[in-house]
Write an enzyme that holds these catalytic residues in place. Sequence first.
Site, mmCIF file in Angstrom:
data_model
loop_
_atom_site.group_PDB
_atom_site.id
_atom_site.type_symbol
_atom_site.label_atom_id
_atom_site.label_comp_id
_atom_site.label_asym_id
_atom_site.label_seq_id
_atom_site.Cartn_x
_atom_site.Cartn_y
_atom_site.Cartn_z
ATOM 1 N N LEU A 187 -32.479 -43.224 29.903
ATOM 2 C CA LEU A 187 -33.827 -42.799 29.530
ATOM 3 C C LEU A 187 -33.861 -41.356 29.034
ATOM 4 O O LEU A 187 -34.772 -40.970 28.304
ATOM 5 C CB LEU A 187 -34.775 -42.974 30.721
ATOM 6 N N THR A 210 -33.501 -54.126 25.896
ATOM 7 C CA THR A 210 -32.433 -53.420 25.190
ATOM 8 C C THR A 210 -31.924 -52.162 25.884
ATOM 9 O O THR A 210 -30.889 -51.626 25.493
ATOM 10 C CB THR A 210 -32.911 -53.026 23.785
ATOM 11 N N LYS A 229 -30.022 -65.994 32.167
ATOM 12 C CA LYS A 229 -31.055 -65.802 31.160
ATOM 13 C C LYS A 229 -30.546 -66.327 29.818
ATOM 14 O O LYS A 229 -29.505 -65.907 29.336
ATOM 15 C CB LYS A 229 -31.380 -64.307 31.051
ATOM 16 N N PRO A 271 -33.820 -67.126 21.604
ATOM 17 C CA PRO A 271 -32.671 -67.516 22.423
ATOM 18 C C PRO A 271 -31.441 -66.659 22.117
ATOM 19 O O PRO A 271 -31.367 -66.042 21.059
ATOM 20 C CB PRO A 271 -32.413 -68.948 21.960
ATOM 21 N N SER A 280 -30.753 -37.379 43.255
ATOM 22 C CA SER A 280 -31.720 -36.848 44.204
ATOM 23 C C SER A 280 -32.592 -37.968 44.744
ATOM 24 O O SER A 280 -33.322 -38.621 43.998
ATOM 25 C CB SER A 280 -32.586 -35.790 43.500
#
Lengths: 500, 488
Positions: free
Chosen positions: A334, A345, A79, A97, A40
């Site tokens: 979520l 994470t 990264k 690291p 949506s």
Amino acid sequence: MSGGVRTVLIVGGGTAGWMTAAALACKLKGLPVRIRLVESAEIGTVGVGEATVPHIRFFNATLGLDEAEFMRATKATFKLGIEFRNWGRIGDSYIHPFGSYGTSTGGVNFLQLWTRYRLNGGSLSLEEFSLPVQASRLGRFSRPSEDLSSIASTFSYAYQFDASLYARVLRSYAEERGVERYEGKIVEVQRRSDDGWVERVVLEDGSALEADLFVDCSGFRSLLVGQTLGAAFQSWAHWLPCDRAIALPCSGTDELTPYTRATACDAGWIWRIPLQHRTGNGHVYCSAFTDDETAERTLVEQLDGEPLASPNRLRFEAGKRDRQWVANCVAIGLSAGFLEPLESTSIHLIQLAIGRLIEFLPLHGWDPADAAEYNRLMDIEYERIRDFLILHYCATDRSDSPFWDYVRTMPLPDSLEEKIDLFRHRGAVSRYRDGMFLEPSWIAVYVGQNILPQGYDPRADKLSASDLERQIGRVAAGCRFAAQAMPSHWDYLAQLGAAA
Amino acid sequence: MSAARKLIVIGDGVAGALTAAVLARALANTGFEVHLVGTGGEDTSVGPSTMVLTTRPGMARLHRMIGLDDERLVQSAGASFTLGSAWSGWSSVRPTYFVPFGGAGAKLHGVSFHQLAARLRATGQDLRFGDYTAAPMMAQSGRFALPPADPSNPLAELEHGLHLPAREYRAVLLQRATAFGAQHSRTTYDGVEFAPDGSISVVRLADGSRHDAHLVVDASGIERAVVRQVEDMEWQDWSGLLPCNTWVETMQATNAAPPLYSHVEALPTGWRMTVPTQGRAVQLFASSGSADLDPRPGSTVMNAGRLAEPWVGNCVAIGAAAATLDPVHALPLDLVRSALERLLRLLPGTLPASSEAREYNRETIAELDRSRDLAMVAYRLNARSGESFWDSRRAGEVPEELGHKLALYESRGRVSLLDGDLLDEDEWALLFDELGLRPRRYDSIADAIPVEHLQRQFARMRELTITAIRPLPTHGEYLSAIRRSAAA
Ligand SMILES: Cc1cc2nc3c(=O)[nH]c(=O)nc-3n(C[C@H](O)[C@H](O)[C@H](O)COP(=O)(O)OP(=O)(O)OC[C@H]3O[C@@H](n4cnc5c(N)ncnc54)[C@H](O)[C@@H]3O)c2cc1C
């Protein structure tokens, strides 16, 4: 056992939804399964989530994405880890690291040698023995070597990217492979009368979408697994009390750091994630210890570029659903749970959940054993990450604000208390079968936050004092040298054709 | 540096000798002394098998550390190679089956062999995992050589263990231990004395000497010479889960070349395991003696179970002193190996060592309990009916973890791997399959691979393996060649 899954509906088109769609489209190729996704525009996505962990590379590789192309499309940077500022004490800085420290000798972990060296007055910090840390400090990057005997093979890397662009890449990937996308807001979820399984979702325009299996990627709402099927939310707010965030991108700087930064503040912490075209920033904080205006001011003060948007405010609670797979609905992203982005994470947990879902996909009929094992495995992952995140808060000497007083003194999960005790005692890391953070990660945070081993493995005494000194010196020089030999982050991106 | 810290190993059987060798090697020049003291009894340090022991593949690493390899053990300890075990009389699906070390077949497109096999079976094709797995094929052919280095060779991943005559193996280990500086006491163990905090302060020997102990390892087997004196040592009994408790061993000399496997045969009230090695074969009879009957002469009585905590204070029990596990899967010596690797990682430089003990116990207990589950599987899934010993094994409760493992496998051919599991998914799947457990469903992703393609791949896998095995020497020839190379 009833018939198997022939239709899948993914509810939600955020990072979780499109990652799921792309992976299913790839893995179920050639199987008679129809995959649809509904999202949506009115509700939108959380629109944050830019830093990842190295596992994402395997996800992309499975899909067959070309690295340079993917990096251009998502304005991605490399990264090597995360810099933590002000965590153990104000003024401290360490990098966690993606790589190990030194090399083990005769079955003895390098940390043990370093501990002996340190207890005898040695002054080089553990960081000196990590190539990715040295490279990060110099702003350099190069992909790891495939020669396992080379020090240049002792690390891994991840990306920092624009999550909405990543979702776009995945969307076209999924749509090219037959995933059907629907736009519209779900206003009703209908369940079968006999067993309560979800049968269809009804959109605002009255149309309905049916499916055998629903993947609930609806974000914090947890529309199906939480709201409809009632999986309870297990709160971990007493251990991870931060419950709000303000996200605010700003213009980038000339120097492109190959790492994410997390700077601890009075009542939370601020992330800084450099992308090719801008820098992502955000303040994660605890509303019990500060207010929104102060939090925003703290964030703005730390920006090292011009703000590029208005602040995006988010609310959340740490924890997870007590069951992430209920009936014919699996929560991913979520909607399954939330752990603050301190160690980047969430996308990893999405990836993991997708992998497990594919392993346990009931194409050949339903059986409660699938959900039981899926939930057991996901619970372990969430709990292990939870402990690792709590460590960042409890391992501190900070007593400069009520927030730090709280987290420094809060009661810990037993599992974590024992892990810390073992490390403090002799630098050993508890071993478990599952869980994403391995020994070097735990070592990085323990040592970085001043939990230093008081004893060490007696086998570390084998080397003579002068041999130890020599070996220590050699490893540190090797890391320094290899880091200096790397090109700058920008140069490497350009070389690779990954610069947008 | 202060006076040497003494690690005192009580029990100089195989488990104690191995412990002493490993500790002495690992801790040379670090201010420790390793002492090895016998208890005078029979060597039950590993468990009910006392004449011949079986190593699993992981043992090679520990052996290497103390300067031993397969060749050397063939030459000096009379070892022979083993690829697993043949079973008869247990299964519903077939009268005999084979459980190799390592799993079956190979993955294809990221899908496990056993899932692919299930897909082929669903099309009506009957197939045996063993026909696509190097170890059983080799075991059957009687041909053997150590795996080739070339990773593309179908035998490159072959896993093997050894059958080791216990007395000779022990002698080699003692020689290694003393070579690394361990002191093997001429006298025997007498007792321990405790400090006020409950830890062992002194170990007394039969000659009246007294030794301050840093750490004491009880490797005395079912005697539990030290552990029995430690107050808080509780025992968890598993006899309701693993019924066999009466063990009889016999040995026969033979001139025939040893088979590349052991053989476990189910009998009406127990089982018999034949373990061959150079020049001899040992039979171990397992049965469940009832308490009111006198055990058969020459038998050892050993109930299954473990210490509630293998490490208390400064006393660590290892081998049968820590747990007595049914040896039907050749796990007991592997548990000693694993315990030693863990002990090395957690060996305390200073006392008290409660942090180390807690971690050691957590990991060890998980491993012992999961090994118990593994040992239970063959009993649980037996298909002998009309015999009360076996009928009752199929019924009754199983530990929750095992119940979950079985249920998930039956449901969809997946294995729920837990902390402490010594086998990996492929190995469990193969065991379950040979025992006749057939999943109701298989991994759906396997459907994406066309059946014809799978059939071709399977046929190819088998063909390549056969071709690789054909030129190998027989096991007997191979052993002779190794022995000759020592003489040369
Ligand atoms: C402050 C913050 C920072 C973060 N930083 C990181 C990071 O650095 N690294 C990382 O890995 N993760 C990070 N995360 C987590 C990451 O953002 C999320 O895991 C990721 O975005 C996945 O979100 P999602 O797809 O589950 O949910 P969302 O993005 O919320 O998507 C939900 C979707 O469901 C749809 N939807 C909802 N309800 C309906 C309805 N009724 N009808 C139709 N559609 C509906 C929405 O339209 C949307 O498409 C961060 C999270 C927060 C809050």
